[in-house]
Design an enzyme around this catalytic site. Structure first.
Site, PDB file in Angstrom:
ATOM      1  CB  SER A 176     -38.081  11.927  43.526  1.00  0.00           C
ATOM      2  OG  SER A 176     -38.819  12.415  44.610  1.00  0.00           O
ATOM      3  CG  ASP A 204     -33.564  13.325  50.145  1.00  0.00           C
ATOM      4  OD1 ASP A 204     -33.169  12.945  49.032  1.00  0.00           O
ATOM      5  OD2 ASP A 204     -34.735  13.729  50.345  1.00  0.00           O
ATOM      6  CG  HIS A 228     -35.514  15.163  47.240  1.00  0.00           C
ATOM      7  ND1 HIS A 228     -35.290  13.804  47.304  1.00  0.00           N
ATOM      8  CD2 HIS A 228     -36.569  15.332  46.394  1.00  0.00           C
ATOM      9  CE1 HIS A 228     -36.181  13.177  46.542  1.00  0.00           C
ATOM     10  NE2 HIS A 228     -36.968  14.081  45.983  1.00  0.00           N
TER      11      HIS A 228
END
Ligand code: NAG
Ligand code: NAG
Ligand code: NAG
Ligand code: NAG
Length: 292
Positions: free
Chosen positions: A102, A218, A273
């Protein structure tokens, strides 16, 4: 009886060869950089799996800039964590591997550019907003009322640039303000005229492999293609990497890497995610092969 013994010894001999060759395999050290609003513990599964599957690997799981401090400006994090990467690299002159998850993947990428003297071999970007972010899902944790359409008013200001998210906020409808205010992303993407442009490119082109992992489910990285340097045009149509100037003009070396088969991109569906770094099969299939 006698042949049984010798057969057993034979197998023990073979087994010991295998064990020895396993021990003889020297895996390069790995550095892990966590995502925004989390810390090193979020990377424990990856760290443990690496050590289980690649015994003897030295794994450095970055602890700093966890929780709220992960919102500090990108350049500050890049400068400080960059010193850590250089120090670890110095201890392993044969080279190290680097993975960021990330926001951590964008910090990692910028470290490679800011410190082109690094000795990182393979760099893995695990669902990172490499081309920017225009979505407020995770921002709602701390800005509950923030709307995408008006977030630029906050982020494209001197105050907004004191946050990491402001530094890579890329509003497709306010590109002039983005170029005017953003202190980070247009620079590391060599969209600005900077004296460091060459170093920024050199730091990436010297990689052995760059691996970009992301996917359509995601839910946080917006558009998800940003994980592979794709991004919105002014109509919010996603333009993929190959059709963007950053690739065409080889601004930061992505085309060079690609033409030499050193750019690997994986699109995996069905992964939200917050699952990328907690799913063993993602680690096994897309990460471990690059941690030799
Ligand atoms: C960078 O800026 C200089 C001076 O402002 C200009 O001459 C040059 O063309 C610019 N380069 C690019 C790539 O924009
Ligand atoms: C917006 O999208 C349409 C349809 O894809 C395209 O024809 C047009 O050129 C786009 N406009 C801009 C500014 O990108
Ligand atoms: C890409 O390169 C072309 C040709 O050199 C140039 O006209 C264009 O402005 C460049 N685009 C960007 C975004 O730098
Ligand atoms: C883990 O990822 C794989 C894809 O590699 C997917 O098929 C599987 O459903 C995921 N498992 C979980 C628990 O999310």
């Amino acid at each position: 009886m006698k042949t049984r013994w010798s057969i057993n010894w034979f197998f023990i001999f073979i087994a010991s060869l295998c064990i020895n060759s396993n021990q003889a395999k020297n895996y390069h050290a790995v550095v892990l950089i966590h995502g925004v609003l989390t810390g090193s513990t979020s990377m424990d599964l990856i760290s443990n799996r690496i050590q289980e599957m690649h015994p003897g690997t030295q794994v450095y799981n970055i602890v700093r800039y966890a929780g709220w401090s992960s919102l500090e400006p990108m350049w500050r994090q890049v400068e400080e964590l960059g010193q850590d990467i250089l120090a670890i690299g110095a201890a392993f002159p044969e080279g190290i591997n680097l993975l960021g998850y990330s926001q951590g993947g964008l910090i990692a990428r910028a470290i490679l550019q800011r410190f082109p003297e690094h000795n990182v071999r393979n760099f893995i970007s695990l669902s990172s907003p490499q081309a920017g972010q225009y979505g407020t899902q995770f921002l709602h944790l701390f800005f509950p009322d923030l709307a995408c359409e008006t977030a630029y008013e906050l982020f494209y200001s001197s105050i907004g640039q004191h946050t990491s998210v402001g530094n890579y906020w890329n509003d497709p409808h306010h590109q002039k303000l983005y170029y005017k205010y953003s202190k980070f992303l247009p620079y590391v993407n060599n969209e600005m005229n900077s004296t460091r442009a060459k170093a920024y490119k050199d730091g990436l082109t010297k990689l052995r492999k760059m691996v970009l992992i992301g996917g359509p489910d995601d839910g946080v990285i917006t558009p998800w293609q940003s994980s592979q340097f794709g991004y919105y045009n002014s109509n919010e149509t996603v333009v993929d990497l190959y059709d963007r100037p950053i690739y065409h003009n080889d601004t930061i070396g992505l085309k060079t890497l690609d033409k030499q088969r050193r750019l690997e991109m994986y699109t995996v569906s069905g992964i939200a995610h917050f699952q990328w770094h907690t799913n063993v099969s993602i680690v096994d299939k897309y990460i471990l092969p690059y941690l030799d």
